[in-house]
Design a protein around this motif. Structure first.
Motif, PDB file in Angstrom:
ATOM      1  N   GLY A 700       9.158  -1.378  19.559  1.00 57.55           N
ATOM      2  CA  GLY A 700       9.551  -1.894  18.244  1.00 57.55           C
ATOM      3  C   GLY A 700       8.374  -2.325  17.401  1.00 57.55           C
ATOM      4  N   GLU A 701       7.269  -2.650  18.050  1.00 57.17           N
ATOM      5  CA  GLU A 701       6.070  -3.105  17.347  1.00 57.17           C
ATOM      6  C   GLU A 701       5.015  -2.013  17.464  1.00 57.17           C
ATOM      7  OE1 GLU A 701       2.760  -6.364  18.360  1.00 57.17           O
ATOM      8  OE2 GLU A 701       4.755  -7.248  18.005  1.00 57.17           O
ATOM      9  N   TYR A 702       4.691  -1.365  16.341  1.00 53.39           N
ATOM     10  CA  TYR A 702       3.716  -0.281  16.353  1.00 53.39           C
ATOM     11  C   TYR A 702       3.145  -0.092  14.962  1.00 53.39           C
ATOM     12  CZ  TYR A 702       7.677   2.529  14.610  1.00 53.39           C
ATOM     13  OH  TYR A 702       8.750   3.017  13.879  1.00 53.39           O
ATOM     14  N   SER A 703       2.089   0.708  14.859  1.00 50.78           N
ATOM     15  CA  SER A 703       1.387   0.924  13.596  1.00 50.78           C
ATOM     16  C   SER A 703       1.111   2.403  13.401  1.00 50.78           C
ATOM     17  CB  SER A 703       0.061   0.156  13.567  1.00 50.78           C
ATOM     18  OG  SER A 703       0.255  -1.217  13.811  1.00 50.78           O
ATOM     19  N   LEU A 704       1.176   2.837  12.151  1.00 53.93           N
ATOM     20  CA  LEU A 704       0.885   4.217  11.772  1.00 53.93           C
ATOM     21  C   LEU A 704      -0.068   4.184  10.584  1.00 53.93           C
ATOM     22  CD1 LEU A 704       1.646   7.279  12.139  1.00 53.93           C
ATOM     23  CD2 LEU A 704       3.378   6.894  10.378  1.00 53.93           C
ATOM     24  N   VAL A 705      -1.208   4.870  10.707  1.00 56.32           N
ATOM     25  CA  VAL A 705      -2.218   4.916   9.646  1.00 56.32           C
ATOM     26  C   VAL A 705      -2.574   6.374   9.404  1.00 56.32           C
ATOM     27  CG1 VAL A 705      -4.497   4.133   8.870  1.00 56.32           C
ATOM     28  CG2 VAL A 705      -3.151   2.713  10.450  1.00 56.32           C
ATOM     29  N   MET A 706      -2.663   6.766   8.121  1.00 57.73           N
ATOM     30  CA  MET A 706      -3.104   8.137   7.813  1.00 57.73           C
ATOM     31  C   MET A 706      -3.855   8.164   6.490  1.00 57.73           C
ATOM     32  SD  MET A 706       0.479  10.057   6.768  1.00 57.73           S
ATOM     33  CE  MET A 706       1.218   9.786   8.369  1.00 57.73           C
ATOM     34  N   ASP A 707      -4.911   8.989   6.447  1.00 54.04           N
ATOM     35  CA  ASP A 707      -5.585   9.311   5.188  1.00 54.04           C
ATOM     36  C   ASP A 707      -4.820  10.456   4.567  1.00 54.04           C
ATOM     37  OD1 ASP A 707      -7.457   7.411   5.735  1.00 54.04           O
ATOM     38  OD2 ASP A 707      -9.038   8.804   6.323  1.00 54.04           O
ATOM     39  N   LEU A 708      -4.282  10.224   3.371  1.00 56.90           N
ATOM     40  CA  LEU A 708      -3.294  11.137   2.816  1.00 56.90           C
ATOM     41  C   LEU A 708      -3.633  11.477   1.377  1.00 56.90           C
ATOM     42  CD1 LEU A 708      -0.385  12.360   3.435  1.00 56.90           C
ATOM     43  CD2 LEU A 708       0.509  10.302   2.362  1.00 56.90           C
ATOM     44  N   LEU A 709      -3.387  12.731   1.014  1.00 59.23           N
ATOM     45  CA  LEU A 709      -3.493  13.154  -0.381  1.00 59.23           C
ATOM     46  C   LEU A 709      -2.287  14.015  -0.726  1.00 59.23           C
ATOM     47  CD1 LEU A 709      -6.539  14.407  -2.375  1.00 59.23           C
ATOM     48  CD2 LEU A 709      -4.507  15.856  -2.295  1.00 59.23           C
ATOM     49  N   GLU A 760      -3.432  13.734  -6.156  1.00 56.35           N
ATOM     50  CA  GLU A 760      -4.801  14.265  -6.192  1.00 56.35           C
ATOM     51  C   GLU A 760      -5.849  13.205  -5.842  1.00 56.35           C
ATOM     52  OE1 GLU A 760      -5.094  17.372  -6.403  1.00 56.35           O
ATOM     53  OE2 GLU A 760      -3.191  18.013  -7.313  1.00 56.35           O
ATOM     54  N   GLN A 761      -5.435  12.151  -5.142  1.00 52.60           N
ATOM     55  CA  GLN A 761      -6.376  11.120  -4.699  1.00 52.60           C
ATOM     56  C   GLN A 761      -6.161  10.834  -3.219  1.00 52.60           C
ATOM     57  OE1 GLN A 761      -6.123   7.522  -7.007  1.00 52.60           O
ATOM     58  NE2 GLN A 761      -6.102   8.600  -8.988  1.00 52.60           N
ATOM     59  N   TRP A 762      -7.262  10.621  -2.497  1.00 47.85           N
ATOM     60  CA  TRP A 762      -7.163  10.198  -1.109  1.00 47.85           C
ATOM     61  C   TRP A 762      -6.861   8.708  -1.037  1.00 47.85           C
ATOM     62  CZ3 TRP A 762      -6.622  13.449   2.681  1.00 47.85           C
ATOM     63  CH2 TRP A 762      -7.215  14.720   2.643  1.00 47.85           C
ATOM     64  N   HIS A 763      -5.944   8.347  -0.175  1.00 45.88           N
ATOM     65  CA  HIS A 763      -5.666   6.940   0.092  1.00 45.88           C
ATOM     66  C   HIS A 763      -5.389   6.767   1.586  1.00 45.88           C
ATOM     67  CE1 HIS A 763      -5.573   5.280  -3.975  1.00 45.88           C
ATOM     68  NE2 HIS A 763      -5.019   6.424  -4.354  1.00 45.88           N
TER      69      HIS A 763
END
Length: 864
Positions: A700-709, A760-763
């Protein structure tokens, strides 16, 4: 905030106490001294001189008083001496002075102060006399009515040929020191005002009072000085003094009124000291083109340590040295009597609340509008039957009210009125001058206000916060026990990082009575062991934290202020004990939080912080391996294509794909199509479960991170991110919104989508999940900064993971093409500080906490 009662003369709409009978004492006009003995609680009309009358209410005096009256002639004018000169009445009295026979013109009553005479705004002229509300004895006389000159011009000079003119008012109230937050609310409000002034040169920027308390740690540390500076940086045109503006005493209020830009009004306050002049005025006028606008202002009643408004007569003053006049009606009538014919628009800038404003406007339609504050009940806009306007803005700097009025200039009549209530967070621009000023104040007084001080492992409701606070109180002050009321917790904590601001929002400081510690501050009392047992029994819902008391004869107990100063009210058959102030609640929480972090423990439970152990739960993918781009770079979990594979998925350098460069160098990027329901990415979470749902354990406790455009072609459409149903048989559980630069989230009972991700921007987008049977939530971060969190309880078992999850797919084809530079999955909740270190998108996505960084964090925790 809260309900406000009116103190009116008999025969008017509302009265807090019945008016007494009382006899009339006649007097001579020969200039001799007349003495009158008045009993305590005696209502009395006392006549003296030739037609002068002093009317005392039953609550004006609390003890027998010998009063002296004398009328003398000086330079052909009558001077009325009321003694003892040092006497202040508890409830305002009414003084009536006769107009001279054959006299003409307009007159007001004035009180001698030093070498000058202060005209009383409460003066109302009748056919044969002038009456005013007074709070002090002294020397009084009639003087010609003053001329109200404009203190400032706003906008171009009057266009004499114009037939109409707009008047625009940007109004806020109850800001309560909500500056310094990452949302930059003060800067957004000021940017809106500057734009409004550019669009409409005749724009007035007004503030309905209550600038202090409840909001900023910087105010607490600076003892009000930071808030004085922050409000003055806003450069209001006019602002009124609210009840919370007395919080730090007379000296701070004097500084608050010394504003180079704003005209400060306090029509029912009178400074008696001589430390410095009180810059606040009774009434001001501002010229906006062809319209002369007059503004007077009202302050509401004080509150006590039980968080109750003091409405029963006699109503006390806020602080020594500043006398309050609670005859709001008499003051309003005086403003109309003296100045209605001198201005084109008469405004009451009010801190009385909606109900009181409505009463006054209905009784006095000569007041064109009440720009209000104090209610804390959301926005209000009313056009009353008398044609006047009632306006109440949002509070806590969460919004402003933009009122646009159109006037016919020949008649000086209002033609139209429209209002727009604007949420501050919807204002895209931030005023750089205000932002710079606020940042400097925060750096000077409260650099840790929004820094991660500690972590809590689970949602902390009012009871849980009280339990932590009780432990913190005992740790901070070394008492035998702490007994705290959970009802005094204002804001609970979501799991994860907690800051000084979180501590202060849980127990916001409201210095009631004014210039004393907050009503939820910690106090110490000494009681017997038997009395402490009785106290616990009397308040069974309160939280207790105690040492072993078996051998104790006396017990040192920490209580919150209201209970500590009113023990018999809360604990029957327990006598009042001497109470000594210890600290504000937030200060004890801050001290305890730093201690827990230095011990590598969560604040709420004896669990070791992940930052203090080897991370075996986090996996990252950079897609660098040409032979197996989905191979993990580090960590236990795995990534594969879902069902039909990834034939249309491309791995190439960002430069080869024509994408914006990433900081740190060119990087391999995964270009994904709009996946069909049998396509997407499959994450196998090789980490242990950490949440219980009935008899079943899940992640139930987790994290997801991504560099996305997102490319422009995908912008403004629904874009699935996460799906926990492995057969992809229902809607995905996390989306990017179908709006331009749409935020990330999911619609639920109490919250929706957060942030803006322009095309059109990386975040670097991160979502930290705390799915649970109760009080589940998730937090959203963009480029290392938290920009939103789901309401507690919105995220339940649906978002928990049973070993695997899907990415970038949905059962209903709500997917779009995009690019991922790197991906991180962790079987724990990343903290604010970890996500801040990850920051924005860059070539590498690597979560590390070197030993020296951990040591620095522990040392930071030990600083205070």
């Amino acid at each position: 905030m809260g309900r406000v009662g009116f103190l009116f003369w008999c025969g008017t709409l509302i009265a807090l106490a019945a008016c007494g009978g009382g006899g009339s004492s006649g007097g001579s006009a020969d200039g001799g001294v007349q003495e009158v003995l008045v009993q305590a609680s005696e209502a009395r009309d006392i006549s003296f001189g030739d037609g002068a009358v002093l009317s005392l209410s039953a609550t004006s005096l609390d003890s027998q008083q010998a009063l002296r009256f004398e009328v003398v002639e000086e330079d052909g004018e009558l001077l009325y001496r009321l003694g003892p000169v040092s006497l202040s009445v508890l409830t305002p009295a009414r003084l009536t002075l006769p107009l001279l026979s054959g006299g003409s013109g307009r007159w007001v009553i004035a009180r001698q102060e030093g070498e000058g005479w202060r005209p009383l705004l409460s003066s109302v002229q009748g056919s044969e006399s002038v009456s005013a509300s007074i709070t002090e004895f002294g020397h009084y006389r009639l003087i010609p009515q003053p001329q109200l000159n404009a203190v400032r011009n706003i906008g171009p000079a009057c266009d004499e040929s114009a037939s109409e003119q707009d008047l625009r008012i940007v109004h806020v109230a109850d800001l309560h020191a909500r500056y310094g937050s990452p949302e930059k609310l003060f800067g957004r409000i000021k940017a809106y005002h500057r734009q409004a002034l550019s669009d409409t040169p005749y724009t007035l920027f007004t503030n309905g009072g209550d600038d202090f308390e409840k909001g900023s740690v910087a105010e607490m540390v600076s003892e009000g000085a930071a808030t004085v500076a922050a409000i003055q940086a806003m450069e209001f045109d006019v602002r009124v003094v609210g009840n919370h503006d007395f919080a730090w005493g007379a000296d701070t209020l004097l500084q608050h009124a010394e504003d180079e830009r704003a005209a400060v009004i306090a029509s029912n306050s009178h400074y008696q000291g001589d430390a410095q002049p009180f810059a606040a005025r009774d009434i001001v006028a501002i010229q906006l083109g062809c319209l002369k606008v007059g503004l007077f202002g009202m302050s509401s009643v004080p509150w006590n340590e039980l968080d109750e408004p003091l409405e029963s007569l006699p109503i006390p003053d806020f602080v020594p040295g500043i006398r309050m006049n609670w005859h709001w009606q008499q003051i309003a009538e005086g403003a109309i009597s003296q100045y209605r014919d001198q201005v084109d628009v008469l405004i009451m800038l009010s801190h009385l609340g909606v109900g009181a404003d409505r009463e006054l406007l209905e009784q006095y339609p000569e007041i064109d509008m009440a720009l209000g504050g104090h209610t804390h009940g959301g926005t209000a806009f009313e056009l009353l039957d008398g044609g006047n306007i009632l306006l109440q803005p949002d509070f806590y700097a969460d919004g402003l009210s933009d009122l646009v009025l159109s006037y016919s200039l020949p008649e000086k009549q209002r033609l139209s009125a429209t209002v727009n209530h604007v949420p501050s967070r919807d204002i895209s621009d931030v005023d750089p001058a205000v932002d710079t000023a606020v940042e400097a104040l925060m750096a000077q007084y409260a650099p840790d206000a929004y820094a991660e001080i500690a972590l809590v492992s689970a949602y902390a409701d009012a009871t849980a916060v009280s339990e932590i606070a009780a432990r913190a109180a005992r740790y901070h002050h070394g008492a035998d026990a702490a007994l705290l009321d959970p009802a005094l917790v204002v804001q609970a904590w979501l799991p994860g990082s907690v800051t000084q601001t979180d501590f202060h929002r849980a127990y916001p400081v409201e210095r009631q009575v004014s210039d004393t510690p907050g009503f939820n501050a910690f106090y110490r009392v000494q009681v017997s062991a038997a009395e402490f047992a009785a106290m616990r029994a009397a308040q069974p819902t309160w939280v207790v934290d105690a040492a072993d008391l078996d051998e104790k004869v006396t017990v040192s107990v920490i209580l919150q202020k209201g209970a500590a100063l009113n023990m018999p009210r809360f604990f029957s058959n327990v006598a009042q004990a001497e109470a000594s102030f210890l600290s504000e609640a937030w200060e004890s929480l801050d001290s305890y939080a730093r201690y827990r972090t230095s011990e590598c423990l969560y604040m709420d439970r004896d669990l070791v912080l992940h930052a203090c152990t080897e991370d075996t739960l986090t996996t990252t993918w950079q897609f660098f391996d040409d032979d197996d781009p989905l191979r993990a770079d580090s960590g236990p979990s795995s990534l594969n294509f879902y069902q039909q594979g990834g034939d249309d998925t491309v791995f190439a350098l960002a430069s080869e794909l024509g994408l914006p460069a990433l900081p740190g160098g060119d990087s391999v990027v995964m270009a994904f199509p709009g996946y069909a329901p049998d396509e997407g990415l499959l994450v196998t979470a090789a980490v242990p479960p950490n949440a219980q749902f009935g008899a079943r354990a899940k992640l139930g406790e987790y994290s997801l991170v991504m560099d996305l455009l997102w490319p422009a072609a995908s912008d403004g459409r629904w874009r699935a991110v996460l799906q926990t149903a492995l057969d992809n048989s229902d809607d995905a559980d996390l989306f990017f919104q179908n709006a331009e630069a749409g935020g990330i989230g999911i619609a639920s009972g109490n919250s929706g989508y957060f942030g803006r991700i322009p095309a059109e921007q990386w975040h670097r987008v991160a979502v930290v999940f705390y799915a649970g049977e109760t009080n589940g939530t998730f937090k959203v971060y963009i480029d290392g900064e938290q920009i939103g969190a789901k309401a507690a309880g919105d995220i339940g078992e649906r978002w928990a993971i049973d070993e695997q999850l899907l990415l970038l797919t949905d059962n209903g084809y709500e997917t779009e093409a995009g690019y991922v530079n790197a991906l991180l999955f962790s079987g724990r909740a990343l903290s604010d500080s970890e996500l801040q270190r990850l920051g924005g998108p860059k070539q590498q996505l690597q979560l590390t906490l070197p030993t020296e960084q951990l040591q620095q964090r522990v040392q930071r925790a030990l600083r205070f």
